[in-house]
Design a protein around this motif. Structure first.
Motif, PDB file in Angstrom:
ATOM      1  N   TRP A  58      -1.540  10.305   7.888  1.00  0.00           N
ATOM      2  CA  TRP A  58      -1.313   8.939   8.323  1.00  0.00           C
ATOM      3  C   TRP A  58      -2.568   8.289   8.905  1.00  0.00           C
ATOM      4  O   TRP A  58      -2.504   7.194   9.478  1.00  0.00           O
ATOM      5  CB  TRP A  58      -0.201   8.897   9.381  1.00  0.00           C
ATOM      6  CG  TRP A  58       1.146   9.214   8.835  1.00  0.00           C
ATOM      7  CD1 TRP A  58       1.902  10.325   9.071  1.00  0.00           C
ATOM      8  CD2 TRP A  58       1.907   8.399   7.938  1.00  0.00           C
ATOM      9  NE1 TRP A  58       3.080  10.263   8.393  1.00  0.00           N
ATOM     10  CE2 TRP A  58       3.120   9.092   7.683  1.00  0.00           C
ATOM     11  CE3 TRP A  58       1.699   7.159   7.334  1.00  0.00           C
ATOM     12  CZ2 TRP A  58       4.101   8.579   6.842  1.00  0.00           C
ATOM     13  CZ3 TRP A  58       2.680   6.654   6.491  1.00  0.00           C
ATOM     14  CH2 TRP A  58       3.852   7.365   6.254  1.00  0.00           C
ATOM     15  N   VAL A  60      -5.340   6.842   7.572  1.00  0.00           N
ATOM     16  CA  VAL A  60      -5.755   5.560   6.993  1.00  0.00           C
ATOM     17  C   VAL A  60      -4.779   4.457   7.383  1.00  0.00           C
ATOM     18  O   VAL A  60      -5.171   3.372   7.828  1.00  0.00           O
ATOM     19  CB  VAL A  60      -5.862   5.673   5.463  1.00  0.00           C
ATOM     20  CG1 VAL A  60      -6.083   4.300   4.834  1.00  0.00           C
ATOM     21  CG2 VAL A  60      -7.006   6.608   5.080  1.00  0.00           C
ATOM     22  N   ASN A  61      -3.506   4.699   7.214  1.00  0.00           N
ATOM     23  CA  ASN A  61      -2.484   3.693   7.505  1.00  0.00           C
ATOM     24  C   ASN A  61      -2.529   3.250   8.969  1.00  0.00           C
ATOM     25  O   ASN A  61      -2.458   2.062   9.274  1.00  0.00           O
ATOM     26  CB  ASN A  61      -1.102   4.252   7.158  1.00  0.00           C
ATOM     27  CG  ASN A  61       0.019   3.286   7.478  1.00  0.00           C
ATOM     28  OD1 ASN A  61       0.720   3.431   8.471  1.00  0.00           O
ATOM     29  ND2 ASN A  61       0.192   2.287   6.621  1.00  0.00           N
ATOM     30  N   ASP A 434      -0.480   8.319   3.581  1.00  0.00           N
ATOM     31  CA  ASP A 434      -1.472   7.299   3.246  1.00  0.00           C
ATOM     32  C   ASP A 434      -1.522   6.997   1.753  1.00  0.00           C
ATOM     33  O   ASP A 434      -1.660   5.842   1.344  1.00  0.00           O
ATOM     34  CB  ASP A 434      -2.867   7.749   3.695  1.00  0.00           C
ATOM     35  CG  ASP A 434      -3.049   7.681   5.200  1.00  0.00           C
ATOM     36  OD1 ASP A 434      -2.317   6.912   5.845  1.00  0.00           O
ATOM     37  OD2 ASP A 434      -3.925   8.397   5.723  1.00  0.00           O
ATOM     38  N   GLU A 441      -6.900   8.118   0.899  1.00  0.00           N
ATOM     39  CA  GLU A 441      -6.739   9.199   1.853  1.00  0.00           C
ATOM     40  C   GLU A 441      -7.967   9.261   2.757  1.00  0.00           C
ATOM     41  O   GLU A 441      -9.066   8.914   2.359  1.00  0.00           O
ATOM     42  CB  GLU A 441      -6.558  10.534   1.123  1.00  0.00           C
ATOM     43  CG  GLU A 441      -5.388  10.551   0.148  1.00  0.00           C
ATOM     44  CD  GLU A 441      -5.376  11.809  -0.705  1.00  0.00           C
ATOM     45  OE1 GLU A 441      -5.563  12.905  -0.141  1.00  0.00           O
ATOM     46  OE2 GLU A 441      -5.199  11.699  -1.932  1.00  0.00           O
TER      47      GLU A 441
END
Length: 475
Positions: A58, A60-61, A434, A441
């Protein structure tokens, strides 16, 4: 009629078109520096902190949610939200929407809310406050919120919730001049913590495996992001007086003293109870200290800042590490980074302690003539018990207003968005992370949740709004 003899001034102090008589260059320079420091708390501070504090899949998000919010809030702020917060009063809790934040004549005029600075300084400084509030709220939603829902949530919440709190307490609202909130204990931190928990309730929890196992993917980078936050708070609280004044110096010192105290208390509790000093715990203790001192930084003595640091390390630690585990509701609602404890609890604590410790002479220096207070403690000592008690009543009233407004409005925003796009990613996307959300990624290593090595950017994302979806075939 006397006139000023400008020939006796150094050339750098002589007024001209770009530096009118009312402009204080020192204050202007400090205010721009403070605003930049607050901005750096979000980008890159919270971008790094969020991207490092979550599970690898998670990263990147989480970082991107912060970056997007920073950009989106800025446009909302200059086009309408600044005037809703600080402009002409439309109703007792909200100003009239206006795009004056883009007008040169307005931005280069003297700030009508105080100080010897251009309005542009204040617009940007307050934008940085608004942006970090939304990003802090987002810490409750990491690891599962549909990014398209987040894209809608940010401008709606900035407009309908943040602007209301800012106008009511800082602008021209019905609690302006009555609440002691030096730099945002209620406007920023209580609102972000309450709204974060509320939004987390409506969005729903993370994937079952993520709730059980969600280790930081890079603790060293997490500390770097935390460092941006801590040092950036010099501008956060140091910029509130709108001048390089004595109050500014006291506020900066109190900010760091309270924070250091809170970290040591949190670490001591971790060692006493769990027999280990937690790095994540130290960051949480840092955050609660920064939040707690924010509503009081420039209007309390340093001994009071130490007491606030002790309590900000103790009470949020208890609510997060003990009470949270005993509460069925808090267990049900998945607040990813514990924003409710680090911001709502610590912000409420700071606001109430401000009403207790606020010193009359400091209040006079910060608020000038019409100022709230005194703090309850000084009201008792100075035989003004009723005044001190009334101030505590206003502090409670402000907390209740911010809490109720954010619960109601955040709920309505989430309900409306859920009718357009899902608030939560689907189960397949939650398992992947992601790659499902962005087709990217953080690390070039396969695993940790990804089920397939084929990037999903080559597939149509099913949870996009229908009007944004385009067919992707023959890839």
């Amino acid at each position: 009629m006397s006139t000023t003899n400008y020939t006796s001034l150094p050339s750098g102090l002589v007024s001209d078109v770009a530096s009118p008589d009312w402009l204080n260059k020192g204050d202007n320079a400090w205010q721009m520096t403070s605003a930049a420091m607050v901005g750096l708390q979000s980008v890159p501070g919270l971008v790094i902190l969020y991207g490092s504090m979550v599970k690898k899949k998670w990263a990147v998000n989480s970082a991107f949610m912060a970056l997007y919010a920073f950009a989106a809030v800025l446009l909302c702020w200059v086009l309408w939200a600044y005037e809703m917060s600080f402009g002409t009063k439309k109703v007792p809790f909200l100003g009239k929407p206006d795009a004056k934040g883009t007008a040169e004549s307005y931005l280069l005029s003297r700030n009508e809310l105080g100080g010897f600075i251009p309005t542009a300084d204040y617009v940007f400084y307050q934008f940085a406050f608004a942006a970090i509030t939304v990003i802090l709220l987002g810490g409750s939603l990491l690891g599962r919120m549909n990014f398209y829902a987040w894209m809608m949530f940010v401008p709606l919440w900035t407009t309908l919730s943040y602007a209301v709190g800012a106008h009511t307490i800082w602008g021209k609202g019905f609690l302006t001049g009555r609440i002691i909130d030096y730099a945002g204990g209620y406007v920023i931190h209580l609102s972000s913590g309450v709204a974060g928990l509320t939004a987390a309730y409506w969005v729903g929890p993370r994937h079952r495996e993520d709730r059980q196992h969600f280790p930081p993917n890079n603790i060293i980078n997490m500390l770097g992001g935390a460092g941006f936050l801590w040092m950036g708070w010099t501008g956060f609280n140091g910029g509130a007086p709108l001048a390089a004044s004595k109050i500014t110096s006291l506020a900066v010192l109190n900010t760091h003293v309270c924070t250091a105290t809170s970290i040591l208390v949190w670490l001591s509790l971790d060692v006493a109870v769990y027999l280990k000093s937690s790095v994540v715990g130290a960051v949480q203790g840092m955050m609660t200290g920064l939040v707690c001192i924010t509503p009081a930084a420039g209007i309390v003595d340093t001994w009071a800042a130490i007491i606030m640091g002790i309590l900000s390390g103790l009470i949020p630690w208890y609510t997060m590490m003990v009470l949270h585990k005993k509460s069925a509701f808090l267990q049900k609602v998945d607040d990813t980074l514990g924003v409710f404890h680090t911001h709502a609890v610590a912000g409420l604590l700071g606001g109430l302690l401000s009403g207790l410790f606020a010193k009359p002479d400091l209040l006079a220096m910060f608020y000038n003539r019409d100022h709230p207070g005194p703090g309850f403690l000084y009201g008792v000592f100075n035989h003004k018990f009723n005044n001190g008690l009334r101030q505590m009543g206003f502090q409670v009233l402000g907390a209740l207003f911010i809490t109720v407004w954010n619960v109601v409005v955040t709920s309505l925003i989430c309900i409306v968005i859920s009718r357009i796009v899902p608030l939560r990613m689907d189960e397949d996307g939650l398992e992947i992370g992601d790659d499902a959300a962005h087709g990217e990624e953080a690390y070039a290593l396969w695993g940790d949740g990804e089920r397939q090595p084929i990037p999903l950017r080559f597939r149509m994302t099913p949870k996009m709004p229908s009007f944004c979806t385009r067919s992707v075939t023959n890839r």
